[in-house]
Design a protein around this motif. Structure first.
Motif, mmCIF file in Angstrom:
data_model
loop_
_atom_site.group_PDB
_atom_site.id
_atom_site.type_symbol
_atom_site.label_atom_id
_atom_site.label_comp_id
_atom_site.label_asym_id
_atom_site.label_seq_id
_atom_site.Cartn_x
_atom_site.Cartn_y
_atom_site.Cartn_z
ATOM 1 N N MET A 1 0.873 -1.336 -0.197
ATOM 2 C CA MET A 1 -0.040 -0.073 0.033
ATOM 3 C C MET A 1 0.710 1.184 -0.123
ATOM 4 S SD MET A 1 -2.547 1.456 2.827
ATOM 5 C CE MET A 1 -1.279 1.570 4.053
ATOM 6 N N ARG A 2 0.686 2.086 -1.004
ATOM 7 C CA ARG A 2 1.434 3.268 -1.100
ATOM 8 C C ARG A 2 0.815 4.544 -0.074
ATOM 9 N NH1 ARG A 2 1.154 1.763 -6.590
ATOM 10 N NH2 ARG A 2 3.198 2.482 -7.848
ATOM 11 N N LEU A 3 1.705 5.470 0.489
ATOM 12 C CA LEU A 3 1.139 6.308 1.451
ATOM 13 C C LEU A 3 0.158 7.299 0.873
ATOM 14 C CD1 LEU A 3 4.739 7.354 3.285
ATOM 15 C CD2 LEU A 3 3.115 5.235 3.821
ATOM 16 N N ILE A 4 -0.028 7.338 -0.452
ATOM 17 C CA ILE A 4 -0.940 8.177 -0.817
ATOM 18 C C ILE A 4 -2.416 7.651 -0.492
ATOM 19 C CG2 ILE A 4 -0.910 7.137 -3.173
ATOM 20 C CD1 ILE A 4 -1.852 9.790 -4.154
ATOM 21 N N THR A 5 -2.548 6.302 -0.622
ATOM 22 C CA THR A 5 -3.739 5.678 -0.158
ATOM 23 C C THR A 5 -4.029 5.752 1.125
ATOM 24 O OG1 THR A 5 -3.226 4.046 -2.124
ATOM 25 C CG2 THR A 5 -4.902 3.653 -0.300
ATOM 26 N N HIS A 6 -2.798 5.435 1.968
ATOM 27 C CA HIS A 6 -2.915 5.558 3.557
ATOM 28 C C HIS A 6 -3.491 6.927 4.037
ATOM 29 C CE1 HIS A 6 -1.335 6.921 7.491
ATOM 30 N NE2 HIS A 6 -2.062 5.665 7.805
ATOM 31 N N ASN A 7 -3.186 8.090 3.069
ATOM 32 C CA ASN A 7 -3.539 9.307 3.417
ATOM 33 C C ASN A 7 -5.207 9.580 3.175
ATOM 34 O OD1 ASN A 7 -3.667 12.460 2.425
ATOM 35 N ND2 ASN A 7 -2.387 12.300 4.368
#
Lengths: 124, 447
Positions: free
Chosen positions: A1-7
């Motif tokens: 999972m990329r941090l953009i999604t986590h955001n």
């Protein structure tokens, strides 16, 4: 999972509604992987207003990644900033680990880069 | 504006104009055409476009649009056609010494080599002096004899019309082969075919810089086609096994990731997450440029949502197994209940109205019962404008590709509304399908 999604993800357990606690989710035992990807400035600049910047900085800091505390005036002209942004939100992957909600304590597990955000029946 | 001939593929006829309009919007190429002159039985349409450069842009992502030809003439006989072409001899000068090629085809009839050669020779009045070059000529001319589709064994002797012009650009039908399901590393029994997945990407205006989302991502067909055209994409599904590749065909290839490697799209297909769209974890302020999806109709894939059926024994989620509460175990699957089709759709519209940017598009499939379909069946929402509605018929039922555009920001409380007192044909679709669309016993008004 990329941090953009986590955001973009918050805790959605029933009755967990304190916006300061349910987002951002806190990583634990996160196994990170950097995977190079082609940079697309048009996309980065479009996404900036959709990100929650303070949450992103908080998350990045917790993972040992440095990000400027605020977004520059004209990000489209700041190559350095765009590169840092690109590396952080698009090239940093969480392969394994957990995301915890500071509001209700729920644990969301990440396996093989895919987070499981299904809720148990007492949580919906 | 100068006239051009748009030459469509003769498949998915009901989708062709919708795609043409989508390409016009997507590429910023204004066009004019006479809706009345379009026929689903003909692959040709005269379209006015500002220039050949614009026409090239319009055609480049065409999937149902095969090619665009600069209009030189269209007539019922060759005699009339030549007369029309001879009215503008000043046009021919530009190509006098170019290398050239003639492409002669029939629609509804195959032309023999002799017939093709005879046609080419009949155009010798153009007086081109340049060499004939079959591969990469400077200019290519296109002649097409339109006989029309027929179910008779012998096609008509003479064509209805003959179309002639200079080839400007081809579309991208070659992508259909590239994304062919037969070649795909990972797929499932509900993966959408390549041609329609590509058309959906055009309907969604998927383009570089855009963020596209599929809330019923399954095996990721739309993430592939939208990201192929430059968009970044994300997907979610209640069934993690489809995403991970631990169920469905071709187990063991690591799910959607196998396709990302195959098509080199790992840079732009951002993530897939497991959750129920009815209980989704997107935070406020999340915005997508497009939502592209094929919701489960409950036929091949049981549509479900988190919850417990009335009357069943409550699952002991808290039961301790090996020292851990059941619901915390890795192999815990929360109970689910059936998710009725009209609820799926109205939830989808409400979700899209909230989460799309203004100007963003929702592109989704709606199953309909052929005999019962009414235009009122297409759900509406105050914040969404209906852009297109194309039917793919399967006999007693069809599915419709619906395209909607978000026109205004919404308050969280605004909701989708079916027409009052109207029960759409897709309600309880699953039962109707398995009942072969005969009237259900519970519905006396239809017997």
């Amino acid at each position: 999972m990329r941090l953009i999604t986590h955001n973009m993800l918050k805790c959605h357990v029933r009755n967990c509604t304190d916006p300061d606690k349910q987002f951002p989710l806190r990583f634990e035992n996160a196994e990170l992987e950097q995977i190079e990807a082609e940079r697309n400035d048009e996309f980065l600049v479009r996404m900036i207003p959709r990100l929650d910047w303070p949450a992103l900085v908080k998350t990045a800091t917790a993972l040992g990644i440095a990000l400027p505390a605020s977004i520059p005036e004209t990000p489209s002209e700041d190559d350095d900033f765009l590169q840092k942004l690109h590396t952080t939100i698009l090239e940093t992957h969480v392969k394994e680990g957990s995301m915890f909600c500071d509001g209700c304590g729920h644990e969301y597990k990440i396996t093989n880069g895919i987070p499981n955000m299904l809720l148990a029946e007492h949580e919906i | 504006m100068p006239k051009y001939i748009v030459h469509f593929a003769q498949y998915h006829e009901d989708f062709r104009l919708a795609e043409l309009d989508a390409l016009s919007t997507l590429e910023g190429v204004p066009i004019k055409y006479d809706r009345e002159s379009y026929s689903p039985e003909s692959p040709f349409l005269i379209v006015e476009i500002e220039s050949s450069e614009q026409a090239r842009k319009l055609a480049r992502r065409g999937i149902l649009l095969r090619k665009i030809v600069e209009y030189w003439g269209c007539a019922e006989t060759y005699g009339q056609l030549f007369a029309e072409v001879k009215q503008t001899p000043e046009r021919w000068d530009e190509y006098m010494t170019c290398s050239f090629k003639f492409m002669v085809e029939g629609f509804g009839r195959s032309l023999t080599l002799e017939e093709q050669v005879a046609v080419i020779e009949s155009f010798s009045f153009l007086g081109f002096k340049g060499p004939i070059k079959m591969k990469n000529p400077d200019v290519e001319f296109s002649v097409c004899e339109e006989y029309g589709e027929t179910d008779k064994p012998v096609p008509p002797k003479s064509p209805k019309r003959i179309w002639f012009g200079r080839l400007i650009a081809q579309g991208s039908r070659d992508l259909i082969s590239k994304f062919d399901l037969k070649k795909r590393k990972y797929l499932g029994n509900t993966s959408m075919d390549a041609e329609l997945s590509l058309v959906m990407a055009n309907q969604a205006l998927a383009r570089p810089g855009a963020l596209v989302y599929d809330p019923f991502v399954g095996t990721g067909s739309f993430l592939l086609t939208c990201s192929h055209f430059g968009a970044f994409s994300m997907g979610s599904d209640i069934d993690g096994r489809q995403i991970r590749g631990t169920a469905g065909f071709r187990r063991g290839v690591n799910g959607i990731k196998a396709n990302l490697a195959q098509y080199d799209l790992a840079d732009r297909v951002l993530d897939t997450v497991v959750f129920d769209i009815c209980r989704n974890p997107w935070r406020r302020g999340t915005k997508f440029d497009a939502i592209v999806t094929d919701p489960p109709y409950g036929v091949r894939a049981g549509a479900k949502r988190l919850g417990r059926k009335n009357g069943t024994v409550p699952e002991v989620s808290f039961k301790i197994i090996d020292g851990v509460e059941n619901y915390k175990r890795d192999d815990y699957y929360p109970p689910t209940i059936p998710y009725e089709m009209s609820d799926v759709i109205s939830d989808l519209l409400n979700f899209a109205a909230q989460e799309l940017v203004v100007g963003g598009r929702l592109v989704y499939w709606l199953p309909t019962v052929a005999d019962e379909y009414d235009h009122k069946d297409i759900p509406s929402h105050p914040a969404l404008r209906l852009v297109a509605n194309s039917e793919q018929p399967f006999g007693s039922w069809s599915r419709r590709l619906v395209t909607m555009e978000k026109i205004t920001e919404v308050e969280p409380s605004a909701a989708s509304s079916p027409a009052p007192g109207h029960e759409p044909a897709h309600k309880n679709f699953r039962e109707k399908y398995f009942n072969r669309f005969e009237p259900l016993p519970s519905d006396p008004s239809k017997q």
